[in-house]
Design an enzyme around this catalytic site. Structure first.
Site, PDB file in Angstrom:
ATOM      1  N   GLY A  36      38.217  43.297  38.467  1.00 27.28           N
ATOM      2  CA  GLY A  36      37.666  44.648  38.343  1.00 27.28           C
ATOM      3  C   GLY A  36      38.643  45.693  38.864  1.00 27.28           C
ATOM      4  N   LEU A  38      39.543  48.258  37.216  1.00 26.02           N
ATOM      5  CA  LEU A  38      40.428  48.150  36.054  1.00 26.02           C
ATOM      6  C   LEU A  38      41.305  49.389  35.867  1.00 26.02           C
ATOM      7  CD1 LEU A  38      37.848  46.495  33.625  1.00 26.02           C
ATOM      8  CD2 LEU A  38      39.547  45.379  35.088  1.00 26.02           C
ATOM      9  N   HIS A  42      45.373  46.295  33.180  1.00 25.71           N
ATOM     10  CA  HIS A  42      44.353  45.425  32.568  1.00 25.71           C
ATOM     11  C   HIS A  42      44.164  45.795  31.089  1.00 25.71           C
ATOM     12  CE1 HIS A  42      43.053  45.488  36.912  1.00 25.71           C
ATOM     13  NE2 HIS A  42      43.155  44.196  36.693  1.00 25.71           N
ATOM     14  N   ARG A 192      45.276  48.196  44.056  1.00 21.41           N
ATOM     15  CA  ARG A 192      45.460  48.623  45.450  1.00 21.41           C
ATOM     16  C   ARG A 192      46.091  50.018  45.558  1.00 21.41           C
ATOM     17  NH1 ARG A 192      46.085  42.984  45.724  1.00 21.41           N
ATOM     18  NH2 ARG A 192      44.669  42.054  47.240  1.00 21.41           N
TER      19      ARG A 192
END
Ligand code: PAF
Length: 293
Positions: A36, A38, A42, A192
């Protein structure tokens, strides 16, 4: 771009039933496993899947057993509605978003461990991380049984671990690596990044610049890994607020350190900016000119 919401499935049995229908309709299944939070990285995996397969399943599961730091696990971004919108924009058909109790309903006393390639780099600094990744990816492969599965090259060691696992355990899915997506200033996209302060975000691109300095050294014909590494470290030392975890020159296949560069290498680094750990890497095919030519 399609924008209808993908089907959201929370349980393993429901997902298996849905995928059986897709398989019966003759659709090859492309699978994008994620945790997740995203972002465009992704999105690139989903777009690659859509080019190859007409049915795309994505999973969203923050896997507790791959975190060796409780705070990192707890702070990991979770926003399912936003992630579902993102999947819709990338034409994902089904999103599997189980809770931890669905994935680990009984005590997890069976694990998958990939030796050798898991050693060093992140394997050294995050004990148990790749065992957690290999175990959850095996579980997901067993549940989804995808034809092709997509992983980002940004996590180069993870990709190498998964390729090796699939090969060594005869798993029936093809693994496709997808190039790293970067911000215009070079910073690799990562979930992150959203935890960086504005100040940290401003100096974060130095990680990519240091990798690039090492890459240029190797491309210039330097075959000494020590010198290539020093070129990167010199660059990184310009920013004293960055704490180095590792900066290594490894073989691009087995991710083990090399001393003499004669084949494709991966220049891989992990650093801390405040409380955020970032990793990045660049693969380099050195131009080896044989003596006398
Ligand atoms: O790369 C990730 O997001 C995770 O490590 C993965 C492959 C989804 C396994 O939890």
């Amino acid at each position: 771009m399609g924008d209808s919401r993908p089907e959201l499935i929370r349980d393993i049995a429901g997902l298996r039933d849905r995928l059986a229908v897709a398989r019966k309709a003759g659709s090859p299944i492309g699978f994008v496993p994620t945790m997740g939070a995203l972002h465009a990285g992704h999105g690139a995996l989903m777009d690659a899947a859509k080019r190859d397969c007409n049915f795309i399943a994505a999973s969203i599961f923050v896997n507790p057993i791959q975190f060796n730091n409780k705070e990192d696990y707890e702070k990991y971004g979770r926003n399912l509605p936003a992630d579902l919108d993102f999947c819709a924009a990338h034409q994902v058909d089904v999103v599997f978003a189980p809770g931890p109790e669905e994935m680990y309903s009984t005590e997890q006393d069976a694990f998958v461990e990939v030796l050798n390639v898991s050693n060093g780099l992140c394997g050294e600094f995050r004990p148990g991380h790749f065992r957690g990744v290999a175990t959850v990816v095996t579980k997901l492969f067993n549940i989804v049984q995808p034809d092709i599965s997509y992983f980002g090259e940004k996590d180069a060691q993870q990709l190498a671990v998964i390729r090796r696992m699939v090969q060594a355990l005869n798993m029936n899915t093809q693994i496709t690596g997808v190039p790293t997506v970067r911000e215009p200033d070079g910073l690799a996209l990562s979930s992150r990044n959203q935890r960086l302060t504005p100040e940290e975000r401003a100096y974060a691109p130095i990680l990519f610049q240091a990798l690039d300095a090492a890459r240029l050294k190797a491309l210039g014909g330097c075959q000494s890994a020590t010198e290539v590494r020093a070129a990167g470290l010199d660059f990184l030392s310009k920013e004293p607020r960055i704490r180095l975890e590792y900066f290594e020159i490894v073989d691009a296949e087995d991710m083990q350190p090399v001393t003499h560069i004669s084949a494709r290498i991966c220049i891989a680094a992990a650093v801390w900016l405040g409380s955020v750990r970032l990793i990045d890497n660049i693969a380099v095919q050195p131009l080896i000119v044989s003596p006398g030519r």
